[in-house]
Design an enzyme around this catalytic site. Structure first.
Site, PDB file in Angstrom:
ATOM      1  N   HIS A 146      41.830  46.629 -13.092  1.00  0.00           N
ATOM      2  CA  HIS A 146      40.457  46.069 -13.391  1.00  0.00           C
ATOM      3  C   HIS A 146      39.724  47.210 -12.397  1.00  0.00           C
ATOM      4  O   HIS A 146      40.192  48.280 -11.837  1.00  0.00           O
ATOM      5  CB  HIS A 146      40.334  44.690 -12.163  1.00  0.00           C
ATOM      6  CG  HIS A 146      40.767  43.609 -12.999  1.00  0.00           C
ATOM      7  ND1 HIS A 146      42.161  43.202 -13.055  1.00  0.00           N
ATOM      8  CD2 HIS A 146      39.958  42.696 -13.709  1.00  0.00           C
ATOM      9  CE1 HIS A 146      42.038  42.052 -13.849  1.00  0.00           C
ATOM     10  NE2 HIS A 146      40.899  41.980 -14.343  1.00  0.00           N
ATOM     11  N   LYS A 148      36.551  45.293  -7.936  1.00  0.00           N
ATOM     12  CA  LYS A 148      37.166  43.884  -7.858  1.00  0.00           C
ATOM     13  C   LYS A 148      37.741  43.716  -6.389  1.00  0.00           C
ATOM     14  O   LYS A 148      38.583  44.494  -5.901  1.00  0.00           O
ATOM     15  CB  LYS A 148      38.305  43.792  -8.933  1.00  0.00           C
ATOM     16  CG  LYS A 148      38.976  42.490  -8.921  1.00  0.00           C
ATOM     17  CD  LYS A 148      39.643  42.205 -10.276  1.00  0.00           C
ATOM     18  CE  LYS A 148      40.507  40.937 -10.300  1.00  0.00           C
ATOM     19  NZ  LYS A 148      39.344  39.564 -10.275  1.00  0.00           N
TER      20      LYS A 148
END
Ligand code: NAD
Length: 244
Positions: free
Chosen positions: A133, A137
């Site tokens: 990600h 995040k």
């Protein structure tokens, strides 16, 4: 069909943008300060709700009492599900909720479960999960990675648990390893690998944007029409693709 957007934040705006292309007319966009009543809902048949965990259960109950079906994407209100279910059943309306409305992820999970079941019978092939990600995040592994790991464990007699970043040294064959990367602007990538002595098989899902969540919620709104009771995205896919 006529929809009301309840929660006019990032998801609310994305829904508004994509609705016309999916035969949905947005008749109301309601945020925090709006009062929910027949006037403000302007004849909406379904409300699509992406707000906040503390707000969602009360909003769903109010919408049900007003006779409006609800598609709810807000995460983190599961402990109120039973009281929400009672309210929806008493009102005779419909509710479809899911913490992840991406149809692609739902399909991917089905494929992963099937693949894990097939590979389970061949001891030579190990299984592993890798997720990537964007670097902002906060949580790890991703909720989707955890759901995928649980899908694999549900089908595997060889893997008993999952763990992030297995320790140095030989990894325990009964533990499903999850490796995590955070880089750049990646919306979300999940790769399941089945590695044997002579070759390797990979299943991969890459999200490109939040549009997938909005499209899934709009599709759920159409499916919910004419149905009463409480449903999840899996119920919709079971009905559309066949149960498994
Ligand atoms: P956001 O913060 O951008 O938007 C939320 C909006 O809801 C805000 O505009 C806020 O003012 C409004 N709101 C809060 N309380 C309200 C109330 N009582 N009545 C009306 N509006 C109210 O957040 P977002 O990114 O749009 O996400 C919203 C929720 O959806 C979060 O819980 C998020 O985790 C979840 N989410 C779920 C999926 C999925 O696929 N199910 C996908 C993305 C986000």
């Amino acid at each position: 069909m006529k929809i009301a957007i309840v929660g006019y934040g990032r998801m609310g705006h994305t829904l508004e943008q994509l609705a016309p292309g999916m035969e949905c007319e947005v008749v109301a966009c309601l945020d925090r300060d709006a009062h929910l009543d027949h006037d403000s809902l302007a004849g909406a048949e379904v409300a699509i709700e992406f707000t906040a965990p503390a707000a969602a259960p009360g909003l769903i109950r109010t919408l049900a009492a007003l006779g409006v079906d609800v598609v709810s994407g807000t995460t983190g209100w599961g402990d109120e599900l039973e009281s929400v279910r009672r309210a929806v059943d008493a009102a005779g309306t419909g509710l479809l909720y899911s913490p992840n409305f991406s149809i692609g992820v739902a399909l991917f999970r089905r494929m992963v479960r099937e693949a894990a079941r097939i590979v389970d019978g061949v001891d030579d092939y190990d299984m592993h999960l890798h997720e990537t990600h964007h670097r902002y995040k906060l949580d790890h592994p991703s909720g989707t990675a955890v759901a995928l790991a649980e899908d694999i464990l549900s089908q595997s007699t060889r893997k008993k648990s999952w763990a992030e970043d297995p320790p140095a040294g030989p990894s325990d064959p009964e533990v499903l390893g999850i490796s995590v990367a955070r880089e750049g602007h990646v919306s979300g990538s999940h790769v399941i690998s089945f590695d044997g002595p002579d070759d390797r098989i990979e299943l991969r899902h890459d999200a490109r944007s939040r549009n997938g969540f909005a499209r899934g919620a709009l599709r759920a709104a159409q499916w919910l029409r004419g149905r009463t009771g409480v449903f999840t995205l899996d119920d919709m896919l079971d009905a559309q693709l066949g149960k498994r």
